[in-house]
Scaffold this motif. Structure first.
Motif, PDB file in Angstrom:
ATOM      1  N   PRO A  45       0.780  -1.269  -0.228  1.00 12.86           N
ATOM      2  CA  PRO A  45      -0.057   0.083   0.015  1.00 12.86           C
ATOM      3  C   PRO A  45       0.847   1.347  -0.145  1.00 12.86           C
ATOM      4  N   TYR A  48       1.962   2.239  -3.679  1.00 17.89           N
ATOM      5  CA  TYR A  48       0.705   2.625  -4.401  1.00 17.89           C
ATOM      6  C   TYR A  48       0.358   3.902  -3.801  1.00 17.89           C
ATOM      7  N   THR A 243      -5.691   4.480   1.930  1.00 17.21           N
ATOM      8  CA  THR A 243      -5.140   3.403   0.838  1.00 17.21           C
ATOM      9  C   THR A 243      -5.787   2.040   1.247  1.00 17.21           C
ATOM     10  N   MET A 247      -8.050  -0.661  -1.035  1.00 18.99           N
ATOM     11  CA  MET A 247      -7.376  -1.719  -1.407  1.00 18.99           C
ATOM     12  C   MET A 247      -8.308  -2.932  -1.066  1.00 18.99           C
ATOM     13  N   SER A 248      -9.182  -2.740   0.066  1.00 20.15           N
ATOM     14  CA  SER A 248     -10.234  -3.762   0.267  1.00 20.15           C
ATOM     15  C   SER A 248     -11.287  -3.672  -0.334  1.00 20.15           C
ATOM     16  N   GLY A 254     -10.896  -1.420  -6.293  1.00 17.86           N
ATOM     17  CA  GLY A 254     -10.164  -2.243  -5.643  1.00 17.86           C
ATOM     18  C   GLY A 254      -9.453  -3.305  -6.273  1.00 17.86           C
ATOM     19  N   ALA A 257      -6.444  -1.383  -7.825  1.00 26.89           N
ATOM     20  CA  ALA A 257      -5.451  -0.923  -6.729  1.00 26.89           C
ATOM     21  C   ALA A 257      -4.728  -2.247  -6.481  1.00 26.89           C
ATOM     22  N   ARG A 258      -5.383  -3.498  -6.339  1.00 28.50           N
ATOM     23  CA  ARG A 258      -4.404  -4.442  -5.957  1.00 28.50           C
ATOM     24  C   ARG A 258      -3.574  -5.008  -7.034  1.00 28.50           C
ATOM     25  N   MET A 261      -0.521  -2.736  -6.978  1.00 25.15           N
ATOM     26  CA  MET A 261       0.335  -3.188  -5.932  1.00 25.15           C
ATOM     27  C   MET A 261       1.052  -4.476  -6.308  1.00 25.15           C
ATOM     28  N   TYR A 283      -7.660  -3.969   7.997  1.00 27.02           N
ATOM     29  CA  TYR A 283      -8.173  -2.964   6.996  1.00 27.02           C
ATOM     30  C   TYR A 283      -8.721  -1.562   7.750  1.00 27.02           C
TER      31      TYR A 283
END
Length: 357
Positions: A45, A48, A243, A247-248, A254, A257-258, A261, A283
């Motif tokens: 994270p 990112y 972040t 991410m979650s 999401g 974002a992942r 990463m 999270y």
């Protein structure tokens, strides 16, 4: 996982203390900060957030500048933090204790990000149960969290380290070492663990899900720097939870974002998602703060400091495991109250949970 190369870690307490002489006796209010990180699923994270503009958003809010710097070697990142070259670093709970804290650098765990929940494991070629490891040579990165996991696993089946022989093997070589004909047992972390488990006949006989909450991944900062610059703590907490919210997410944002990463870590999206499944991410700030305030953390650090002292990781000058003091929320401590050098502080996680950032 964390690229632990603990042959580099065996600095004496005296040597580490000499590094701290490079730092001023007291930090001071300042506007620019540098945070070091290394590749691990739970720490992705950070880069990112910088890439996505989240770092700048929160730094601007508090009128400061924050740089997020990648260091390719994990232990080197901690050594550089210890020497005062960085204001903070991503690090496990054990390494925070045995490198900066044992070296005399007062260090605060500002954010608890996750704990390994299957990311670290013991794999046998010969045998299907951990008890069958007795008498075998075990390849691993000695004096690392792998070594800690091995010790905890052996204890669970009433074995001691004298019942096996460890073979120091770098994380970069552990997969090829496993494939060697004379290798019968290894301890490692993801993504290497996943690759080894996929080998024919490989038996995962113990993993970190059996010791939940013990191998903890954190962001630590210099305690004096944090004291003099509370805006840094607020900004870092804001960055982190902003972040993690993205991410979650189960939506397209999401997923994107992942994927970003994963790319930053050099992994495929599938591999990254797989590593997340064996990582207990906190999270939300509320659950991270609750974990930090839980009495179980004290019990965990008792195990960690005992292992660290028994293996000489608190330095040659440490007469016992009480040499380095550890402080927890609520005023509880372990070890020397006059030499507290590691602190678990839920202040900024709690502020985030209460919407006070």
């Amino acid at each position: 996982m964390r690229a632990l190369k603990h042959c580099f870690k065996l600095l004496t307490a005296a040597a580490l203390c000499s590094l701290t002489l490079l730092q001023p006796a007291h930090a001071e209010a300042k506007k620019e900060f540098d945070i070091a990180w290394s590749i691990y699923v739970g720490w992705m994270p950070w880069p990112y957030a910088e890439q996505a503009g989240i770092v700048k958003k929160w730094a601007d809010k508090y009128g400061i500048k924050i740089k997020i710097t990648q260091i390719n070697d994990y232990v080197e990142s901690i050594n550089q933090y210890t020497a005062g070259k960085f204001d903070g670093v991503t690090v496990t709970n054990m390494d925070a204790l045995t490198i900066p804290a044992a070296g005399g650098v007062d260090t605060t765990a500002l954010l608890i990000g996750d704990y390994s929940n299957g990311n670290d494991g013991i794999v046998l070629k010969k045998g299907k149960t951990l008890a069958e490891i007795k008498g075998q040579k075990v390849n691993l990165v000695e004096l690392s969290v792998s070594h800690y996991l091995l010790a905890r696993g052996l204890d669970s089946v009433k074995l001691k380290e004298k019942d096996i022989k460890t073979v120091n093997t770098s994380d970069a070589d552990i997969v090829s070492a496993y494939k060697a004909k004379d290798t019968t047992a290894v301890v490692t972390w993801n993504p290497q663990l996943s690759e080894i488990k996929a080998e024919p006949g490989a038996a995962l006989v113990f993993d970190s899900s059996k010791i939940p909450g013990e191998i903890i991944d954190t962001l630590v900062v210099n305690t004096q720097t944090l004291k003099d610059n509370p805006a840094l703590g607020k900004a870092l907490a804001g960055i982190w939870y902003d972040t993690l919210k993205v991410m979650s997410s189960t939506g397209a944002d999401g997923v994107a974002a992942r994927a970003a990463m994963a790319k930053l870590s050099g992994a495929s999206s599938a591999s990254f998602e797989g590593q997340l499944k064996t990582t207990r991410m906190f999270y939300t700030s509320a659950e991270a703060a609750a974990f930090t305030k839980d009495a179980k953390l004290v019990q965990t650090m008792e195990l960690v400091r005992s292992f660290s002292f028994d293996h000489g990781l608190l330095g040659a000058n440490a007469p016992d495991k009480d040499f380095v003091g550890i402080a927890f929320p609520g005023g509880q401590t372990l070890g020397s109250k006059s030499n507290i050098k590691m602190r678990f502080d839920a202040t900024y996680m709690t502020m985030a949970a209460e919407g006070k950032l």
